[in-house]
Every structure is written in C-alpha cells, then in structure tokens.
Write a protein that holds these residues in place. Sequence first.
Motif, PDB file in Angstrom:
ATOM      1  N   PHE A  13     -95.436  66.470 -39.987  1.00 46.39           N
ATOM      2  CA  PHE A  13     -95.206  65.389 -39.104  1.00 46.39           C
ATOM      3  C   PHE A  13     -95.568  65.593 -37.606  1.00 46.39           C
ATOM      4  CE2 PHE A  13     -92.162  65.357 -42.789  1.00 46.39           C
ATOM      5  CZ  PHE A  13     -92.301  64.193 -43.206  1.00 46.39           C
ATOM      6  N   LYS A  14     -96.269  64.596 -36.949  1.00 50.20           N
ATOM      7  CA  LYS A  14     -96.705  65.100 -35.738  1.00 50.20           C
ATOM      8  C   LYS A  14     -95.227  64.865 -34.709  1.00 50.20           C
ATOM      9  CE  LYS A  14    -101.618  64.146 -36.320  1.00 50.20           C
ATOM     10  NZ  LYS A  14    -102.661  63.473 -35.723  1.00 50.20           N
ATOM     11  N   THR A  15     -95.457  65.117 -33.584  1.00 50.29           N
ATOM     12  CA  THR A  15     -94.231  65.378 -32.625  1.00 50.29           C
ATOM     13  C   THR A  15     -94.043  63.925 -32.389  1.00 50.29           C
ATOM     14  OG1 THR A  15     -95.159  67.532 -31.770  1.00 50.29           O
ATOM     15  CG2 THR A  15     -93.484  66.147 -30.425  1.00 50.29           C
ATOM     16  N   GLU A  16     -94.918  62.947 -32.161  1.00 48.27           N
ATOM     17  CA  GLU A  16     -94.537  61.783 -31.773  1.00 48.27           C
ATOM     18  C   GLU A  16     -93.884  60.863 -32.725  1.00 48.27           C
ATOM     19  OE1 GLU A  16     -99.162  61.810 -32.443  1.00 48.27           O
ATOM     20  OE2 GLU A  16     -97.367  62.921 -31.615  1.00 48.27           O
ATOM     21  N   GLU A  17     -93.925  61.363 -34.287  1.00 48.96           N
ATOM     22  CA  GLU A  17     -93.392  60.744 -35.213  1.00 48.96           C
ATOM     23  C   GLU A  17     -91.674  61.170 -35.345  1.00 48.96           C
ATOM     24  OE1 GLU A  17     -96.579  60.195 -38.800  1.00 48.96           O
ATOM     25  OE2 GLU A  17     -96.300  62.339 -38.290  1.00 48.96           O
ATOM     26  N   LEU A  18     -91.566  62.306 -34.726  1.00 49.41           N
ATOM     27  CA  LEU A  18     -90.165  62.654 -34.950  1.00 49.41           C
ATOM     28  C   LEU A  18     -89.332  61.885 -33.981  1.00 49.41           C
ATOM     29  CD1 LEU A  18     -91.340  66.340 -35.098  1.00 49.41           C
ATOM     30  CD2 LEU A  18     -90.358  65.059 -37.014  1.00 49.41           C
ATOM     31  N   ASN A  19     -88.699  61.122 -34.323  1.00 50.98           N
ATOM     32  CA  ASN A  19     -87.898  59.994 -33.675  1.00 50.98           C
ATOM     33  C   ASN A  19     -86.612  59.462 -34.347  1.00 50.98           C
ATOM     34  OD1 ASN A  19     -89.011  57.429 -34.248  1.00 50.98           O
ATOM     35  ND2 ASN A  19     -91.022  58.113 -33.297  1.00 50.98           N
ATOM     36  N   LYS A  20     -85.699  59.194 -33.378  1.00 48.53           N
ATOM     37  CA  LYS A  20     -84.578  58.454 -34.343  1.00 48.53           C
ATOM     38  C   LYS A  20     -84.918  56.999 -34.985  1.00 48.53           C
ATOM     39  CE  LYS A  20     -80.812  60.318 -31.447  1.00 48.53           C
ATOM     40  NZ  LYS A  20     -79.658  59.997 -30.510  1.00 48.53           N
ATOM     41  N   ALA A  21     -85.812  56.269 -34.604  1.00 44.61           N
ATOM     42  CA  ALA A  21     -86.299  55.220 -35.172  1.00 44.61           C
ATOM     43  C   ALA A  21     -86.827  55.336 -36.548  1.00 44.61           C
ATOM     44  CB  ALA A  21     -87.357  54.604 -34.406  1.00 44.61           C
ATOM     45  N   ASN A  22     -87.634  56.491 -36.638  1.00 44.53           N
ATOM     46  CA  ASN A  22     -88.293  56.778 -38.186  1.00 44.53           C
ATOM     47  C   ASN A  22     -87.203  57.327 -38.995  1.00 44.53           C
ATOM     48  OD1 ASN A  22     -91.056  55.868 -37.716  1.00 44.53           O
ATOM     49  ND2 ASN A  22     -91.691  57.919 -36.729  1.00 44.53           N
TER      50      ASN A  22
ATOM     51  N   ILE B 203     -81.335  67.186 -38.141  1.00 44.90           N
ATOM     52  CA  ILE B 203     -80.869  68.409 -37.511  1.00 44.90           C
ATOM     53  C   ILE B 203     -81.568  68.838 -36.435  1.00 44.90           C
ATOM     54  CG2 ILE B 203     -80.118  70.681 -37.759  1.00 44.90           C
ATOM     55  CD1 ILE B 203     -79.406  70.097 -40.893  1.00 44.90           C
ATOM     56  N   LEU B 204     -82.896  68.526 -36.678  1.00 44.63           N
ATOM     57  CA  LEU B 204     -84.123  69.071 -35.467  1.00 44.63           C
ATOM     58  C   LEU B 204     -83.774  67.972 -34.580  1.00 44.63           C
ATOM     59  CD1 LEU B 204     -87.203  69.355 -37.500  1.00 44.63           C
ATOM     60  CD2 LEU B 204     -86.079  71.313 -36.481  1.00 44.63           C
ATOM     61  N   LEU B 205     -83.470  66.810 -34.404  1.00 47.63           N
ATOM     62  CA  LEU B 205     -83.344  65.785 -33.423  1.00 47.63           C
ATOM     63  C   LEU B 205     -81.892  66.158 -32.755  1.00 47.63           C
ATOM     64  CD1 LEU B 205     -84.606  62.624 -34.939  1.00 47.63           C
ATOM     65  CD2 LEU B 205     -85.997  64.146 -33.320  1.00 47.63           C
ATOM     66  N   LEU B 206     -81.233  66.631 -33.509  1.00 50.58           N
ATOM     67  CA  LEU B 206     -79.704  66.768 -33.075  1.00 50.58           C
ATOM     68  C   LEU B 206     -79.858  67.732 -31.838  1.00 50.58           C
ATOM     69  CD1 LEU B 206     -76.696  66.134 -33.522  1.00 50.58           C
ATOM     70  CD2 LEU B 206     -76.661  68.211 -35.028  1.00 50.58           C
TER      71      LEU B 206
ATOM     72  N   SER C 198     -75.963  71.117 -49.718  1.00 50.33           N
ATOM     73  CA  SER C 198     -75.084  71.377 -48.390  1.00 50.33           C
ATOM     74  C   SER C 198     -75.336  72.824 -48.069  1.00 50.33           C
ATOM     75  CB  SER C 198     -73.673  71.161 -48.953  1.00 50.33           C
ATOM     76  OG  SER C 198     -73.256  69.957 -49.660  1.00 50.33           O
ATOM     77  N   ALA C 199     -75.545  73.768 -48.977  1.00 47.90           N
ATOM     78  CA  ALA C 199     -75.895  75.173 -48.610  1.00 47.90           C
ATOM     79  C   ALA C 199     -77.229  75.289 -47.934  1.00 47.90           C
ATOM     80  CB  ALA C 199     -75.607  76.201 -49.918  1.00 47.90           C
ATOM     81  N   MET C 200     -78.239  74.487 -48.437  1.00 46.44           N
ATOM     82  CA  MET C 200     -79.423  74.345 -47.773  1.00 46.44           C
ATOM     83  C   MET C 200     -79.300  73.650 -46.164  1.00 46.44           C
ATOM     84  SD  MET C 200     -82.395  74.823 -47.115  1.00 46.44           S
ATOM     85  CE  MET C 200     -83.450  75.283 -48.791  1.00 46.44           C
ATOM     86  N   GLY C 201     -78.269  72.546 -46.137  1.00 46.07           N
ATOM     87  CA  GLY C 201     -77.909  72.311 -44.827  1.00 46.07           C
ATOM     88  C   GLY C 201     -77.610  73.265 -43.627  1.00 46.07           C
ATOM     89  N   ILE C 202     -76.437  73.872 -44.466  1.00 48.18           N
ATOM     90  CA  ILE C 202     -75.777  74.866 -43.496  1.00 48.18           C
ATOM     91  C   ILE C 202     -76.895  76.151 -43.183  1.00 48.18           C
ATOM     92  CG2 ILE C 202     -74.242  76.749 -43.565  1.00 48.18           C
ATOM     93  CD1 ILE C 202     -72.772  74.375 -43.093  1.00 48.18           C
ATOM     94  N   THR C 203     -77.721  76.421 -44.034  1.00 45.88           N
ATOM     95  CA  THR C 203     -78.649  77.536 -43.755  1.00 45.88           C
ATOM     96  C   THR C 203     -79.633  77.127 -42.888  1.00 45.88           C
ATOM     97  OG1 THR C 203     -78.299  78.393 -46.099  1.00 45.88           O
ATOM     98  CG2 THR C 203     -80.349  79.152 -45.130  1.00 45.88           C
ATOM     99  N   PHE C 204     -80.188  75.760 -43.045  1.00 40.05           N
ATOM    100  CA  PHE C 204     -81.181  75.374 -41.872  1.00 40.05           C
ATOM    101  C   PHE C 204     -80.622  75.189 -40.618  1.00 40.05           C
ATOM    102  CE2 PHE C 204     -83.605  71.922 -39.919  1.00 40.05           C
ATOM    103  CZ  PHE C 204     -84.865  72.414 -39.811  1.00 40.05           C
ATOM    104  N   TYR C 205     -79.291  74.700 -40.650  1.00 39.90           N
ATOM    105  CA  TYR C 205     -78.650  74.595 -39.254  1.00 39.90           C
ATOM    106  C   TYR C 205     -78.314  75.959 -38.349  1.00 39.90           C
ATOM    107  CZ  TYR C 205     -75.322  72.409 -35.868  1.00 39.90           C
ATOM    108  OH  TYR C 205     -74.601  71.890 -34.904  1.00 39.90           O
ATOM    109  N   LYS C 206     -78.100  77.110 -39.253  1.00 38.22           N
ATOM    110  CA  LYS C 206     -77.974  78.325 -38.727  1.00 38.22           C
ATOM    111  C   LYS C 206     -79.413  78.908 -38.215  1.00 38.22           C
ATOM    112  CE  LYS C 206     -76.213  80.641 -42.358  1.00 38.22           C
ATOM    113  NZ  LYS C 206     -75.460  81.644 -42.995  1.00 38.22           N
ATOM    114  N   ALA C 207     -80.284  78.578 -38.989  1.00 39.33           N
ATOM    115  CA  ALA C 207     -81.837  78.917 -38.668  1.00 39.33           C
ATOM    116  C   ALA C 207     -82.074  78.440 -37.205  1.00 39.33           C
ATOM    117  CB  ALA C 207     -82.809  78.745 -39.654  1.00 39.33           C
ATOM    118  N   ILE C 208     -81.670  77.145 -36.975  1.00 42.68           N
ATOM    119  CA  ILE C 208     -82.174  76.509 -35.816  1.00 42.68           C
ATOM    120  C   ILE C 208     -81.270  77.044 -34.892  1.00 42.68           C
ATOM    121  CG2 ILE C 208     -82.099  74.445 -34.618  1.00 42.68           C
ATOM    122  CD1 ILE C 208     -84.291  74.498 -36.782  1.00 42.68           C
TER     123      ILE C 208
END
Length: 335
Positions: free
Chosen positions: A65-74, A89-92, A117-127
């Motif tokens: 996904f290109k940077t311009e696609e990474l928005n709340k509307a999408n 999570i990236l947008l957060l 849920s474990a994946m979500g927590i793990t991804f959040y920790k990685a960010i």
Amino acid sequence: MIVEQGSVRIDLLGGTLDIHPINLVLPNAYTLNLATSLKARVELKEINFPGIRFITKDYGQTREFKTEELNKANLETTLFGNFNFFVRILLLFSVKKNLEITLSSGSPPGAGLGGSSAMGITFYKAILKLLKVEEDKESIIRKVKDIEAILLDSGQTGYQDYYPALYGGVLALIPAIGGVKVSQLYSEKLKNAIEARMTLVFTGEMRFSGLNNWEVYKGFFNKNNVIRSGLSSIAQYAKEAYQAITSDDLDTFFELIKKEGEAREKLFPQIVVDSQRKLLGEIKKDIKDIGMKVCGAGGGGCFILIHKKDEFSIVEKHVKSSLMSILDFTVEKPI
C-alpha cells in the motif's frame, strides 16, 4: 530489524465471563488462562518502497500500500482487506516510515486460542519499539481491544485474549470497578503439571469462537435463566480453580477444568462437534476419567484433553488415529 513476539493463550476456566459488564454483575467472574510457547511474531524492516509492504507467512500473501493510500477514509473501504487491523494501528501512531512488515500468527486460524488478539498486541508492541515509545500494559490492551471490536462489529468483546502476550505465565483475571486485576499464578510446579497433564489438540477445522458473545450478552441481560445459571456455574468453577492453585491443590485444579468444560458444553452444546465427541468416546474406552474442554469461549478448532502424566501415550495414539493433530506447547514464564 525490529522483532517482537507474543504468546497465544489457552483459556483454562472462565471464558465468556470476561465480557464487560457481565464480569461485574456476576459474582466471582474469574478468568484463568496461560501464555503458551506458540507465539505471534512481527518483523519490521525499513525499505525503499514508498509505503507499507505486508507479508503473511501463514498464507504466503504479500500486499503493498502506497503512503497516499494509508488514510482514515480507506479504512472504511475494502482496500486493506485482512490488513485493516494493522493499518489502524499504524494510523493511530501516524507512522511515516516505509516498512516491510512480516506477520506469523503462531497458531492455526480459528483455533480458539486468541490468535488475532495476540497478533494485535504483538504488532502494537513492535510499533512501540520502532518508535522508541513506552506505554503501560493496560493502555495497550484497551486500544488494541477497541480496534478489534470495531472490526468484529459484533457487540462487546472479551478481554482475556490480550493479557498473555503482555504478561506471560498463568493468569487469573479478576474484575473490579475501574479495571481488571491481574494475578500471576505461575510456578515451575504448575508449569510442569500443566505440560504433563494437558494435551492441546487441533481438529483441523476453523471455528471462530468469539462470534457468539453477542448472543450470550443479550441472553444474560434479558435475564435468561439458563444462561445466567450456566455462567454462574462456570464462575464458581473458575473461582475454585484459582483457590486450588493458590493452595497448591493441583489435582483439584485439573478436575475443575474438566467440570468447567462439561458445564460449558451443557450451556453451549454447539461448541463441541461430532469429531470431538467421537474422539473423546474412543479415549474413554482406555481412560475412564479423561476430561475435555473446548478452547475459545464459544468453541474454536482446538480443545484440551486432561489426563494423568502416564496416560499421554494413550491420548497421542487416539488423536493420531483420528487424523487430528497435537499442538506441542510449553507454558511461558512471566514477562
């Protein structure tokens, strides 16, 4: 490269009781689970591509996904597909870096082990690690849980799946006004007993255990006596199991897991499928007091068998003949 891992859980007793505010209305709504060596894994690597590249090892899929696609509307479209969770999570965090993100769930999809849920927590920790930011555990859980609730769009969700990836060990989650108390029950003795007397089996079928929470929620607050009585029994077994562990009575602890599994099946007969009942019947010809509990509050593709240490070879023989598979695990130490 940033690498982060987080355990998927086995729910021992008290699943479904972790739905707010059922957990407060119902007395003794303890939930017990454990962190396994089966782990979600996230790898982050900065790249030259102008955006985000996702790679999932489970499905052998790559999406960019290109940077311009990474928005709340999408987020409200189908653009991101299964990656919507991670993009939120990236947008957060307003992440501006160009990243290759490699994901591995650590457990089969639909297994009833709280893998998403474990994946979500793990991804959040990685960010957090990527951005060199610290955040307290309860805040992480609230945010990841809220994002997953948006995507599930099925009413209230339970909270137990998020804790093992952050706390490890063997946990009792005890509800209180304003939050959840986390009681760490881990000991080497308990770890060894669980690994010797509990076998985790995967049927090979994907079943999404969280999807019936809304029906339980409605029934509970519509004062359905069957649901209220059934959940009260589950709560009683969970509280007694907590007391058994803290008093070092592990034989009683394992017996209570069996009883909770029976009470859950009685309350939700659809959570146990024919192949599981058939396997249990075959094992009972050799082990009269074998116990079974389905993983996931509403039944997932995995279940645990409770047996004595010297009975594992018998259990293994029957599982293999059924064409199901044993998922080997160990209990993780507290984090």
